[in-house]
Enzyme design. Sequence first.
Site, PDB file in Angstrom:
ATOM      1  N   HIS A  46       0.853  -1.181   0.000  1.00 55.02           N
ATOM      2  CA  HIS A  46       0.000   0.000   0.000  1.00 55.02           C
ATOM      3  C   HIS A  46       0.893   1.237   0.000  1.00 55.02           C
ATOM      4  O   HIS A  46       2.041   1.199   0.460  1.00 55.02           O
ATOM      5  CB  HIS A  46      -0.889   0.021   1.237  1.00 55.02           C
ATOM      6  CG  HIS A  46      -1.972  -1.004   1.226  1.00 55.02           C
ATOM      7  ND1 HIS A  46      -3.050  -0.937   2.068  1.00 55.02           N
ATOM      8  CD2 HIS A  46      -2.154  -2.128   0.478  1.00 55.02           C
ATOM      9  CE1 HIS A  46      -3.851  -1.961   1.845  1.00 55.02           C
ATOM     10  NE2 HIS A  46      -3.326  -2.708   0.888  1.00 55.02           N
ATOM     11  N   GLU A  48       1.031   3.862   1.818  1.00 56.46           N
ATOM     12  CA  GLU A  48       1.555   4.275   3.120  1.00 56.46           C
ATOM     13  C   GLU A  48       2.723   3.394   3.545  1.00 56.46           C
ATOM     14  O   GLU A  48       3.735   3.899   4.050  1.00 56.46           O
ATOM     15  CB  GLU A  48       0.451   4.195   4.194  1.00 56.46           C
ATOM     16  CG  GLU A  48      -0.737   5.085   3.917  1.00 56.46           C
ATOM     17  CD  GLU A  48      -1.875   4.388   3.176  1.00 56.46           C
ATOM     18  OE1 GLU A  48      -3.039   4.776   3.405  1.00 56.46           O
ATOM     19  OE2 GLU A  48      -1.613   3.470   2.368  1.00 56.46           O
ATOM     20  N   CYS A  76      -6.089   2.061   5.920  1.00 61.94           N
ATOM     21  CA  CYS A  76      -6.744   0.818   6.304  1.00 61.94           C
ATOM     22  C   CYS A  76      -6.150   0.336   7.631  1.00 61.94           C
ATOM     23  O   CYS A  76      -5.218   0.941   8.167  1.00 61.94           O
ATOM     24  CB  CYS A  76      -6.540  -0.244   5.217  1.00 61.94           C
ATOM     25  SG  CYS A  76      -4.830  -0.832   5.096  1.00 61.94           S
ATOM     26  N   CYS A  79      -2.289  -0.371   7.438  1.00 65.06           N
ATOM     27  CA  CYS A  79      -1.486   0.854   7.387  1.00 65.06           C
ATOM     28  C   CYS A  79      -1.584   1.637   8.683  1.00 65.06           C
ATOM     29  O   CYS A  79      -0.583   2.176   9.174  1.00 65.06           O
ATOM     30  CB  CYS A  79      -1.910   1.700   6.199  1.00 65.06           C
ATOM     31  SG  CYS A  79      -1.536   0.907   4.607  1.00 65.06           S
TER      32      CYS A  79
END
Length: 155
Positions: A46, A48, A76, A79
Amino acid sequence: MEEALRAAQRALEAGEVPVGAVVVLDGKIVGRGWNRNFSDSDPTAHAEIVALREAGANIGNHRLGECELFATIEPCAMCAGALVHTRLKRLVYGADDPKAGAVHSVMAVLNHPKLNHQMEVRGGVLAGRCAEMLQAFFRQRREEQRTGDVRFWGC
């Protein structure tokens, strides 16, 4: 947030879900990431996480206690957990994520009273632009599914 949007654009150009993130220390970008799940065949890639990894490598420490992270969407659970573990000082994000957001939309991982780290959070920064980029991407994906022109999307 403009830099995070530029990172999201890079994800879009690569056929990824357009999410971008940057880590900032003392006004300088020390980590930059965009979604690379498909490109890297990595469910943890992801935006992040990619930005945090780069920041940690650049700073030489897994703790980013003086850093801020700017992300185009509410993080999410994965993260958000990573942000807690890095001891991040501040999170700034654009659009809320009503399906997977772990700041407040679906659950509250950040600043949960039983966790050992609290951080400043500001949401809604350039939310309209961030949300529109994501919505346009998913409109296009739905159209591709409708017409049978699905390239490498999902499993």
